[in-house]
Design a protein around this motif. Structure first.
Motif, PDB file in Angstrom:
ATOM      1  N   VAL A 158       1.635   5.207   0.751  1.00  0.00           N
ATOM      2  CA  VAL A 158       1.254   6.332   1.604  1.00  0.00           C
ATOM      3  C   VAL A 158       2.249   7.464   1.384  1.00  0.00           C
ATOM      4  CG1 VAL A 158       0.129   4.933   3.367  1.00  0.00           C
ATOM      5  CG2 VAL A 158       2.575   5.381   3.546  1.00  0.00           C
TER       6      VAL A 158
ATOM      7  N   THR B 141       0.845  -1.190   0.000  1.00  0.00           N
ATOM      8  CA  THR B 141       0.000   0.000   0.000  1.00  0.00           C
ATOM      9  C   THR B 141       0.884   1.245   0.000  1.00  0.00           C
ATOM     10  OG1 THR B 141      -1.709  -1.154   1.259  1.00  0.00           O
ATOM     11  CG2 THR B 141      -1.777   1.248   1.284  1.00  0.00           C
TER      12      THR B 141
ATOM     13  N   TYR C 237       6.050   2.765   0.413  1.00  0.00           N
ATOM     14  CA  TYR C 237       5.193   1.616   0.660  1.00  0.00           C
ATOM     15  C   TYR C 237       5.035   1.458   2.177  1.00  0.00           C
ATOM     16  CZ  TYR C 237       6.084   0.485  -4.226  1.00  0.00           C
ATOM     17  OH  TYR C 237       6.171   0.528  -5.587  1.00  0.00           O
ATOM     18  N   LYS C 238       3.799   1.413   2.605  1.00  0.00           N
ATOM     19  CA  LYS C 238       3.507   1.318   4.033  1.00  0.00           C
ATOM     20  C   LYS C 238       4.007  -0.013   4.591  1.00  0.00           C
ATOM     21  CE  LYS C 238      -0.495   1.037   7.168  1.00  0.00           C
ATOM     22  NZ  LYS C 238      -0.425  -0.414   7.426  1.00  0.00           N
ATOM     23  N   LYS C 239       4.724   0.075   5.704  1.00  0.00           N
ATOM     24  CA  LYS C 239       5.169  -1.150   6.367  1.00  0.00           C
ATOM     25  C   LYS C 239       3.973  -1.841   7.016  1.00  0.00           C
ATOM     26  CE  LYS C 239       9.992  -0.243   7.498  1.00  0.00           C
ATOM     27  NZ  LYS C 239      10.977  -0.181   8.595  1.00  0.00           N
TER      28      LYS C 239
ATOM     29  N   ALA D  59      12.191   2.481   5.169  1.00  0.00           N
ATOM     30  CA  ALA D  59      11.066   2.499   4.229  1.00  0.00           C
ATOM     31  C   ALA D  59      11.574   2.359   2.800  1.00  0.00           C
ATOM     32  CB  ALA D  59      10.267   3.787   4.375  1.00  0.00           C
TER      33      ALA D  59
ATOM     34  N   CYS E 281       1.764  -3.741   9.687  1.00  0.00           N
ATOM     35  CA  CYS E 281       1.739  -3.865  11.149  1.00  0.00           C
ATOM     36  C   CYS E 281       1.466  -5.323  11.501  1.00  0.00           C
ATOM     37  CB  CYS E 281       0.664  -2.960  11.735  1.00  0.00           C
ATOM     38  SG  CYS E 281       0.570  -3.021  13.538  1.00  0.00           S
TER      39      CYS E 281
ATOM     40  N   LYS F 187       6.382   9.545  -1.313  1.00  0.00           N
ATOM     41  CA  LYS F 187       5.470   8.407  -1.267  1.00  0.00           C
ATOM     42  C   LYS F 187       6.296   7.142  -1.020  1.00  0.00           C
ATOM     43  CE  LYS F 187       1.838  10.335  -4.188  1.00  0.00           C
ATOM     44  NZ  LYS F 187       1.077  10.200  -5.464  1.00  0.00           N
TER      45      LYS F 187
ATOM     46  N   VAL G 234       4.325  10.518   3.189  1.00  0.00           N
ATOM     47  CA  VAL G 234       4.780  10.848   4.542  1.00  0.00           C
ATOM     48  C   VAL G 234       5.806  11.976   4.490  1.00  0.00           C
ATOM     49  CG1 VAL G 234       4.377   8.510   5.411  1.00  0.00           C
ATOM     50  CG2 VAL G 234       6.596   9.091   4.421  1.00  0.00           C
TER      51      VAL G 234
ATOM     52  N   ASP H 149      -2.060  -5.912   9.905  1.00  0.00           N
ATOM     53  CA  ASP H 149      -2.093  -6.435   8.534  1.00  0.00           C
ATOM     54  C   ASP H 149      -1.713  -7.910   8.481  1.00  0.00           C
ATOM     55  OD1 ASP H 149      -2.475  -3.731   7.230  1.00  0.00           O
ATOM     56  OD2 ASP H 149      -0.557  -3.403   8.246  1.00  0.00           O
TER      57      ASP H 149
ATOM     58  N   MET I 168       6.255  -4.533   1.959  1.00  0.00           N
ATOM     59  CA  MET I 168       6.831  -3.198   2.110  1.00  0.00           C
ATOM     60  C   MET I 168       7.524  -2.721   0.838  1.00  0.00           C
ATOM     61  SD  MET I 168      10.292  -3.797   4.418  1.00  0.00           S
ATOM     62  CE  MET I 168      10.908  -2.150   4.077  1.00  0.00           C
TER      63      MET I 168
END
Length: 682
Positions: free
Chosen positions: A256, A254, A421-423, A267, A425, A419, A258, A501, A590
């Motif tokens: 995001v 995904t 890739y969301k790590k 990241a 959880c 932008k 930041v 996730d 990720m």
């Protein structure tokens, strides 16, 4: 396509051979190698080009593009560390899909022959419908690399050309192995049980004394212990098959946006990043000294040598530009400070002497420059000389490392957000009524044990940089387990407000009546178990599943996919399978392209007995030899209970997992084995 002869092309990359074709030996050797494969291949086309990137790319593109393409393109030469070795750099931009398995096979084969194989930089992949390989320029090295993969290349070429995979694989892996001529030996297929007397584990390996045909039918474990499964309904698959399923069913990352800051470390960028500002933004001095107006040509009485009044001072921390410099005067300047207008060079302070100071003695009034050799532009950093405005500074897929270089680039160019890739959880859950919190101030009674899996797994996940949620201990009841899993995905606590996730559980995946994870995932959560047993040691009951889940606050009709890894309860098994299966999944989630543990080859310092049936992931310490610098591997315990799956101590000092293929006898001292590196080299 399966019945047709395949076409191969060989590109020799050599300045010498391009000038004198008679000096090339590789083309003939590889042509002979293909001729030994029966009627699968036409006689290869051979061409020779110099060590030139454009020439290499021109040939590979012409051979791979268009309808009349070659099935296989091999380049030979230019894969080493020499300054003129550019073949990997030429081929990499042409690859549409990478084939790391082919690279691994070639390197593994070559490393068995010489440690110098690690100096090669092979590339393998697919361009359109053509397989592209790079091999060394020596006839021996080129032949070894091609022979390492040639038996499986027809199958790869047929698939790359567009054949239907389902049809190709209809007969199973054994049929494909037989067709390729790589059928395992009889010792590899031996499935008899033994008690590992030579392993010194201090216990006999559990074995069933009945055959599958002699056992009653398996039943639904939900109806109680009298009708639980007697035989696992999940087929035993190989580690490679399990890893493919993990990769296939792990959701895509995904994206995001930041802010740029130190929280970015670890990241992966989801976009190319371009410089918002030039670095430096002004002409800057690269030394402490004096800004001067150097003459464009010597003579006419103009020179930088002589005595000059100091007109101004330019500091690196200045908030504004210094005043313009007039002819015949100089300006004191510090490293990094902006140059005054009209100044075109900087004289180092070492090339000057003070003539006089101001009346108050606080500033320089007149300075003598001792040299006339100052050239225009000397000691000046031009605007954009480090980073040009609008230039690409980082690429999609780049990892922001703790070294600081990537953060430095982003901050120096004024980049405010990126932008990524969301790590994912990750929630970590232990299961079992026998478990007691590791820090509980109680004396253990009966069959109680302290829960060491959660602290161990969370410690490892945190060191990898992933956010984690401690989900506690689930009781051995299906209802309680379901409630915890749903709450973890939903996010119903201050420590887990948005839901995890990925869920990692330990225990509850074997054949007991209280092993409820698999039926809970399938029946209560409506999930899919992609595999429930893996042919490995330790970690056989490892389970991987996905669950469709719709968050309660969501207005979308789309369901999210949550990933569940149910790892064995034995501590060593849990940590081994975390490294082997969970880490590659997290890397995909990720946005990393290089996934899982890095692999090296190491020489054993002692012999290790083989397991007759399953691939063993043996805990070990890998370091470098003080004698010759070779990589060496030492087991953390091959006597007593050394590598027993319940013995977490076997991982206490381990930094690697040795991949030991099944068979009879032992892997002897000095033999090279594959090592998956869990930590830095000792």
């Amino acid at each position: 396509m399966a019945g047709q002869r395949l076409k191969a092309a060989i590109l020799i990359v050599s300045d010498t051979a391009s000038r004198d074709h008679s000096t090339d030996k590789v083309g003939g050797v590889l042509t002979e190698t293909f001729g030994q494969q029966g009627d699968r291949w036409d006689k290869p086309t051979v061409a020779i080009v110099p060590d030139n990137i454009l020439e290499i790319q021109r040939h590979v593109s012409r051979w791979a593009d268009g309808e009349d393409h070659f099935n296989l393109i091999i380049t030979s030469g230019g894969t080493g560390f020499a300054l003129k070795d550019h073949t990997p750099e030429a081929v990499l931009p042409l690859i549409h899909r990478h084939a790391p398995g082919l690279v691994h096979a070639m390197l593994a084969t070559s490393l068995e022959i010489t440690p110098f194989a690690m100096m090669a930089r092979p590339v393998a992949g697919i361009r359109h419908k053509s397989i592209v390989l790079t091999v060394p320029g020596s006839p021996k090295g080129a032949k070894e690399c091609v022979e390492a993969v040639i038996k499986l290349l027809p199958h790869a070429c047929i698939q790359a050309a567009g054949a239907d995979s389902r049809t190709l694989h209809a007969g199973g892996i054994q049929k494909l192995e037989k067709e390729a001529g790589v059928v395992p030996s009889a010792s590899d297929k031996d499935h008899h049980h033994c008690q590992h007397h030579g392993h010194g584990h201090g216990h006999a390996i559990p074995k069933a004394h009945t055959t599958l045909a002699e056992r009653p039918s398996s039943n639904d474990p939900a109806v109680g212990p009298t009708r639980r499964y007697r035989t696992s309904p999940y087929p035993m698959i190989s580690v490679d098959e399990a890893l493919k399923l993990v990769s296939e069913y792990t959701p895509d990352p995904t994206i995001v946006e930041v802010p740029v800051g130190i929280s970015l470390v670890g990241a992966v960028l989801a976009e190319d990043v371009f410089a918002a500002e030039a670095v430096p933004a002004y002409r800057a001095s690269i030394v402490d000294g004096y800004a001067v107006i150097a003459p464009s040509s010597p003579g006419n009485g103009k020179s930088t040598k002589g005595e000059f009044p100091v007109a101004s001072v330019s500091h690196a921390q200045a908030a504004s530009m210094p005043p313009p410099l007039d002819s015949g005067s100089i300006a004191r300047i510090t490293t990094g400070a902006p140059l005054p207008d009209n100044a075109n060079a900087v004289v180092m302070v070492e090339d000057t002497v003070l003539v006089s100071a101001t009346p108050d003695g606080k500033e320089e009034a007149v300075v003598e420059i001792l040299t006339a050799d100052i050239e225009i532009g000397e000691n000046i950093r031009e605007p954009g000389s480090d980073v040009k405005l609008g230039s690409k500074i980082l690429e999609k897929g780049d990892l922001i490392t703790a070294v600081g270089g990537e953060i430095g680039l982003l901050t120096s160019t004024g980049t405010k957000t990126v932008k990524i890739y969301k790590k994912p959880c990750i929630g970590v859950l232990s299961t079992g009524d026998e478990l007691v919190e590791h820090d509980a101030s109680v004396k253990l009674t009966g069959g109680q044990i302290r829960d060491l899996n959660r602290p161990s797994l969370i410690s490892c996940l945190t060191s990898w940089g992933f956010p984690t949620v401690d989900l506690g201990i689930a009781k051995d009841t299906s209802g309680h387990l379901e409630e915890i899993l749903r709450d973890a995905m939903r996010g119903s606590s201050p420590s887990n407000p948005t839901g995890v996730d990925v869920i990692i559980t330990t225990g509850g995946v074997s054949m007991g009546e209280l092993d409820l994870l698999k039926p809970t995932i399938e029946r209560q959560l409506g999930g899919t178990i992609h595999f429930g047993r893996v042919s490995m040691k330790p970690g056989k009951p490892t389970t991987f599943a996905t669950v469709p889940f719709k968050p309660s606050a969501s207005t979308s009709k789309e369901r999210e996919t949550k990933v569940i890894f149910s790892l064995p309860g034995n501590p060593a098994s849990a940590l081994v399978t975390l490294n082997l299966f969970v880490l590659p999944s997290l890397h995909k989630a990720m946005g990393l392209t290089q996934r899982g543990l890095p692999v090296v080859k190491a020489s054993l310092t002692h012999s290790i007995p083989k397991d007759p049936k399953r691939t063993e992931y043996h805990r070990a310490i890998v370091g470098s030899s003080e004698v010759d610098g070779r990589m060496i591997a030492t087991s953390t315990g091959i006597t007593g209970v050394g590598q027993r799956s319940s013995r977490v101590g076997s991982l206490a000092k381990a930094n690697a997992l040795l991949v030991l293929e099944p068979g009879s006898g032992s892997i002897e001292k000095g033999q090279l084995v594959e090592a998956l590196m869990m930590g830095p080299i000792a």
